[in-house]
Design an enzyme around this catalytic site. Structure first.
Site, PDB file in Angstrom:
ATOM      1  N   ARG A   1      13.443   9.847 -14.939  1.00  0.00           N
ATOM      2  CA  ARG A   1      12.584  10.342 -15.845  1.00  0.00           C
ATOM      3  C   ARG A   1      13.062  11.757 -16.367  1.00  0.00           C
ATOM      4  NH1 ARG A   1       5.943  11.223 -16.623  1.00  0.00           N
ATOM      5  NH2 ARG A   1       6.135   9.513 -18.369  1.00  0.00           N
TER       6      ARG A   1
ATOM      7  N   TYR B   1      10.299  20.230 -13.395  1.00  0.00           N
ATOM      8  CA  TYR B   1       9.882  20.527 -12.065  1.00  0.00           C
ATOM      9  C   TYR B   1      11.467  20.375 -11.742  1.00  0.00           C
ATOM     10  CZ  TYR B   1       4.820  19.630 -12.879  1.00  0.00           C
ATOM     11  OH  TYR B   1       3.797  18.865 -13.007  1.00  0.00           O
TER      12      TYR B   1
HETATM   13  C1  LIG Z   1      -4.046  13.429 -15.498  1.00  0.00           C
HETATM   14  C2  LIG Z   1      -2.481  13.451 -15.921  1.00  0.00           C
HETATM   15  C3  LIG Z   1      -1.506  13.279 -14.621  1.00  0.00           C
HETATM   16  C4  LIG Z   1       0.150  13.485 -14.960  1.00  0.00           C
HETATM   17  N1  LIG Z   1       0.911  13.154 -13.902  1.00  0.00           N
HETATM   18  C5  LIG Z   1       1.716  12.768 -14.053  1.00  0.00           C
HETATM   19  C6  LIG Z   1       2.899  12.838 -12.401  1.00  0.00           C
HETATM   20  O1  LIG Z   1       2.470  12.735 -11.904  1.00  0.00           O
HETATM   21  N2  LIG Z   1       4.056  12.753 -12.960  1.00  0.00           N
HETATM   22  C7  LIG Z   1       5.040  12.643 -14.224  1.00  0.00           C
HETATM   23  O2  LIG Z   1       6.509  11.931 -14.399  1.00  0.00           O
HETATM   24  N3  LIG Z   1       3.788  12.415 -15.562  1.00  0.00           N
HETATM   25  C8  LIG Z   1       2.925  12.794 -15.409  1.00  0.00           C
HETATM   26  N4  LIG Z   1       1.961  12.923 -16.617  1.00  0.00           N
HETATM   27  C9  LIG Z   1       2.252  12.571 -17.403  1.00  0.00           C
HETATM   28  C10 LIG Z   1       1.838  11.225 -18.092  1.00  0.00           C
HETATM   29  O3  LIG Z   1       2.691  10.217 -17.280  1.00  0.00           O
HETATM   30  C11 LIG Z   1       2.580  10.344 -19.813  1.00  0.00           C
HETATM   31  O4  LIG Z   1       3.704  10.933 -19.470  1.00  0.00           O
HETATM   32  C12 LIG Z   1       1.299  11.972 -20.668  1.00  0.00           C
HETATM   33  O5  LIG Z   1       0.432  11.450 -19.881  1.00  0.00           O
HETATM   34  C13 LIG Z   1       1.963  11.080 -22.247  1.00  0.00           C
HETATM   35  O6  LIG Z   1       1.406   9.348 -22.054  1.00  0.00           O
HETATM   36  P1  LIG Z   1       0.510   8.785 -22.832  1.00  0.00           P
HETATM   37  O7  LIG Z   1       0.228   9.236 -23.587  1.00  0.00           O
HETATM   38  O8  LIG Z   1       0.819   7.566 -22.665  1.00  0.00           O
HETATM   39  O9  LIG Z   1      -0.678   9.084 -21.175  1.00  0.00           O
HETATM   40  C14 LIG Z   1       0.333  12.544 -16.259  1.00  0.00           C
HETATM   41  C15 LIG Z   1      -0.888  13.263 -16.981  1.00  0.00           C
HETATM   42  C16 LIG Z   1      -1.616  13.300 -16.831  1.00  0.00           C
HETATM   43  C17 LIG Z   1      -3.184  13.015 -18.226  1.00  0.00           C
END
Ligand SMILES: Cc1cc2nc3c(=O)[nH]c(=O)nc-3n(C[C@H](O)[C@H](O)[C@H](O)COP(=O)(O)O)c2cc1C
Length: 376
Positions: free
Chosen positions: A235, A188
């Site tokens: 982040r 972003y």
């Molecule tokens: C549905 C969804 C929405 C997400 N929205 C964001 C967000 O708003 N901001 C962000 O930095 N990452 C976002 N991510 C990334 C997650 O914060 C995370 O980095 C990613 O899911 C990997 O971690 P996990 O394997 O524990 O899910 C999103 C991921 C998913 C699946």
């Protein structure tokens, strides 16, 4: 396996948490439209994950645009109007009533957008005029449309965007958040400036690493001036090539960024290490420790790891000193009591990716806790 490290308390500057099982920011696109306003359903969702024993040590609330121009997806909540601030207040009140802690992720999407989501149908803005290869949804059909071409920013516009972040941070604190996280990840706006594959500005905003970091660091300074470093996180996603973003030398770029953020005294640095541990980038093993060390040795407080961690891998990451806390994403979507489940060593509900974005309570607030019969 026991998870004593993961379940132990942590203090990162002004942020204190009863455990190291943090909730990663998750866009769910359930804000009230028009107006992108946080609502009672969102308050219920976050409150379900806020209990100090069963819930997240710190909830990092979903990415939230700091200005009308910062939007890139339909029905994401903002933090730039009075109605949005009031909407968030009901969320933070509900979280605090359960004894939880919540910070807000501050977002500007840059070119990862569509003119239909921009003020007056204008093109999205970016440090490049190259179009993002990502897709987004622009209305309640949630159909994906290609991002539309951006307009390259004029340097004269940059101070006002940094000011938008500072104003949004102040609004977030007024709305009751315990802190804010600057979204510098996932390609972003701030990441678009950081990476040499996307930043096409002339010096002093583009070119050398120092120049590419100038705008992200202006934003960080502005936010710190507004709310104090001790409740600010940042982040990054140094190895992600998400949305066609590349950097030719992520180790030196992100180590340089981490060192300045550490010097500012930020509460934490949070990295998306990977989205898939089965396809891990071999550079991770050296890049992440270098970044975390640069941040902490310069005066930053905690390194928060994220990315496809299982609870066992997260316990290991903390026990070995790799990370101070681990943020889980998808596991929190489907397990409102994830910390209690980790304490009992599972089992875990599966998430349903069909209900990630948009819609109502289904797939949002209806995942059962461990002692509840399945409701779904
Ligand atoms: C549905 C969804 C929405 C997400 N929205 C964001 C967000 O708003 N901001 C962000 O930095 N990452 C976002 N991510 C990334 C997650 O914060 C995370 O980095 C990613 O899911 C990997 O971690 P996990 O394997 O524990 O899910 C999103 C991921 C998913 C699946």
């Amino acid at each position: 396996m026991t998870h004593d490290h993961l379940l132990s308390p942590i203090t990162a500057a002004e942020l204190t948490a009863p455990n190291r099982v943090w909730m990663a920011p998750l866009t769910r696109s359930r804000a009230t439209m028009p107006g992108n306003i946080p609502n009672a359903l969102m308050a219920e969702y976050y409150a379900q994950r806020a209990d100090p024993r069963t819930g997240a040590g710190i909830i990092i609330a979903e990415a939230t645009p700091v200005s009308p121009q910062g939007h890139g997806y339909y029905a994401t909540p903002g933090i730039h109007t009075d109605a949005q601030e009031a909407g968030w207040k009901q969320v933070t009140d509900a979280v605090h009533a359960r004894g939880g802690k919540i910070v807000l992720q501050l977002w500007h999407v840059g070119r990862v957008s569509h003119h239909a989501l921009q003020p007056d149908n204008q093109p999205p803005v970016s440090p490049t005029d190259a179009t993002s290869q990502s897709k987004t949804y622009i209305d309640d059909t949630y159909e994906r449309h290609p991002n539309t071409p951006p307009r390259k920013l004029d340097p004269a516009e940059l101070p006002a965007i940094a000011e938008d972040f500072a104003n949004a941070a102040s609004r977030a604190i007024r709305a009751g958040f315990d802190g804010v996280e600057i979204h510098g990840a996932n390609t972003y706006l701030l990441d678009q400036f950081t990476r040499d594959g996307m930043n096409k500005m002339d010096p002093p905003w583009g070119g050398s690493t120092e120049n590419r970091l100038r705008f992200p660091l202006l934003v960080a300074h502005s936010v710190v001036d507004a709310v104090g470093a001790g409740r600010v996180g940042y982040r990054i996603s140094p190895l992600s090539e998400h949305h066609d973003a590349i950097d030719s030398d992520p180790k030196s770029t992100f180590t340089a960024l981490a060192a300045v953020l550490g010097k500012l005294g930020l509460a934490y640095l949070h990295a998306v290490e990977t989205w898939d541990r089965s396809k891990i980038d071999p550079r991770l093993k050296t890049v992440i420790p270098a970044i975390a060390d640069a941040f902490k040795s310069a005066g930053g407080h905690a390194y928060v790891a994220n990315g496809d961690y299982t609870p066992d891998q997260a316990e290991q990451a903390i026990a070995s000193g790799w990370a101070d806390a681990v943020a889980f994403g998808k596991l929190w979507i489907s397990n409102p009591d994830l910390t209690e489940r980790i304490r009992r060593d599972g089992p875990y509900n599966e998430w349903n990716s069909d209900t990630f974005y948009g819609g109502g309570a289904r797939g949002y607030t209806d995942y059962p806790t461990i002692d509840q019969p399945a409701l779904r």
